[in-house]
Design an enzyme around this catalytic site. Sequence first.
Site, mmCIF file in Angstrom:
data_model
loop_
_atom_site.group_PDB
_atom_site.id
_atom_site.type_symbol
_atom_site.label_atom_id
_atom_site.label_comp_id
_atom_site.label_asym_id
_atom_site.label_seq_id
_atom_site.Cartn_x
_atom_site.Cartn_y
_atom_site.Cartn_z
ATOM 1 N N SER A 160 6.377 -10.245 8.137
ATOM 2 C CA SER A 160 6.857 -8.972 7.618
ATOM 3 C C SER A 160 8.104 -9.174 6.744
ATOM 4 O O SER A 160 8.047 -9.918 5.766
ATOM 5 C CB SER A 160 7.115 -8.019 8.790
ATOM 6 O OG SER A 160 7.215 -6.685 8.365
ATOM 7 N N ASP A 387 -3.475 -3.785 6.793
ATOM 8 C CA ASP A 387 -2.100 -3.809 7.297
ATOM 9 C C ASP A 387 -1.394 -2.524 6.857
ATOM 10 O O ASP A 387 -1.256 -2.264 5.667
ATOM 11 C CB ASP A 387 -1.356 -5.028 6.752
ATOM 12 C CG ASP A 387 -0.012 -5.271 7.431
ATOM 13 O OD1 ASP A 387 0.688 -4.272 7.726
ATOM 14 O OD2 ASP A 387 0.345 -6.434 7.654
ATOM 15 N N HIS A 414 -0.870 -5.097 11.811
ATOM 16 C CA HIS A 414 0.267 -5.648 11.071
ATOM 17 C C HIS A 414 0.470 -7.095 11.474
ATOM 18 O O HIS A 414 0.828 -7.382 12.606
ATOM 19 C CB HIS A 414 1.516 -4.814 11.367
ATOM 20 C CG HIS A 414 2.749 -5.288 10.649
ATOM 21 N ND1 HIS A 414 2.746 -5.614 9.300
ATOM 22 C CD2 HIS A 414 4.019 -5.504 11.085
ATOM 23 C CE1 HIS A 414 3.961 -5.988 8.943
ATOM 24 N NE2 HIS A 414 4.750 -5.946 10.001
#
Length: 445
Positions: A160, A387, A414
């Site tokens: 991320s 995602d 995610h």
Amino acid sequence: MPLDYAKPDGQTITLGVLRMPAGDGSQRIGSLVVNPGGPGASGLATAVRLAGQAKNNDLGKRFDLVGFDPRGINSSEPSIRCLTDQERDAQRADDDELDSSPAGVAKVEGEQRDYANKCAARTGDGTEMLANIGTRDVAKDMDVLRSALGDEKLSYLGYSYGTRLGTTYAETFPNNVRALVLDGALDPQQGVVDELVAQGQGFQKAFNSFTDWCVKRQDCALGQDRGSVLRNYLNLVRPLGDRALDLGDGRKLSYSDATTAVVQALYAQELWETLNNGLAELKRQRGTTLMLLADTYYERDPDGRYSTTQDAFTAVRCVDDPRVTDKNLVVEAQERYKQVAPFLDDGRPASPALDACAFWPVPNTGSPHLPKVQGLPPTLVISTTGDPATPYQAGVNLAKALGGSLVTYEATQHTAFLQGHKCVDDAGIDYLVRLKQPAPGLRCS
């Protein structure tokens, strides 16, 4: 570490670091430094979790897994602190941001200015710490850490926001990179408004997948008619903007908390059952499950204590990107967001209220741009088609910008690496251990 790299002999700060030794010391390659994202999440906890998942494969056997808490975060000192636990509870219960009247805008901006001032007043070293909290400085910390670990070159795994950190390191120290795995990418060239809108599209796509799953069930809280689920959902949550739901324990479920709960559940399909239960409760004027989901997002424990993740998230983002002070742009961004994510449309006019970053006491130290990575060895980007938080195209763009390989994972969640998906895990481990690039266009499902 030096607090300010422009003053290397000046004041210092400390970083929390945890090293989980390689399972087979005789075959050890070196250290694998990990970052879980946020910004604001703890790398120490991530290293422990990944060590358990990787202990029986080549990754755990041949690498020390090293987690660190970036400057200002969790165990690192001084830590970013803006709100007390009671103030955070009050902020969540307050839906002032729904009021776009001049008085409402003034109230929200006053609260945002107060928040920025509290961050400066309550964080150790004050504005100097805030000025040096960004990704630019954490990347330099990583290079010091690499040296302290005894590694000639860095092997890194970032999830991320951790992909932005890895990208910044690659641009700053391209010749010090051995291997980078970047999973759940941020687009390095995307401005804060376009990034917000793209994320809205991602969450709407995940919400659509949830409702497709839900309508097939007899107990779907939103009914079995695919054409009416959005309307049914909005009819459930929008009234909370006028009157929060009293939970009977001194807390109230606000519109903001209810939508945060839904967003939290859209990060992983494993939470869809819980989300359906929470929406079914809301139909009966109960909100305990949704509040628990929102508490998970904000990292609030049962005793009412919060981690510092939310404060750190704001502090880093406010110096990583140029501030938005054009109120017309603020309104445009909200209108675009509601258009691409109708499940997050509160049904009210967009507010021109500025956020905390507009009142931040120090200037930004970063901005979106195409990274210059001449001399960088091949990298690996993993991007998931569904995602919600870091949309798939951002991973495509990052892989192209770095000149690296892309692994596509077809799922709604995610991030993906080291989460039990053999195709993804095999590609990532093979790359990290043997520096072997996956087959071009590899898709996993």
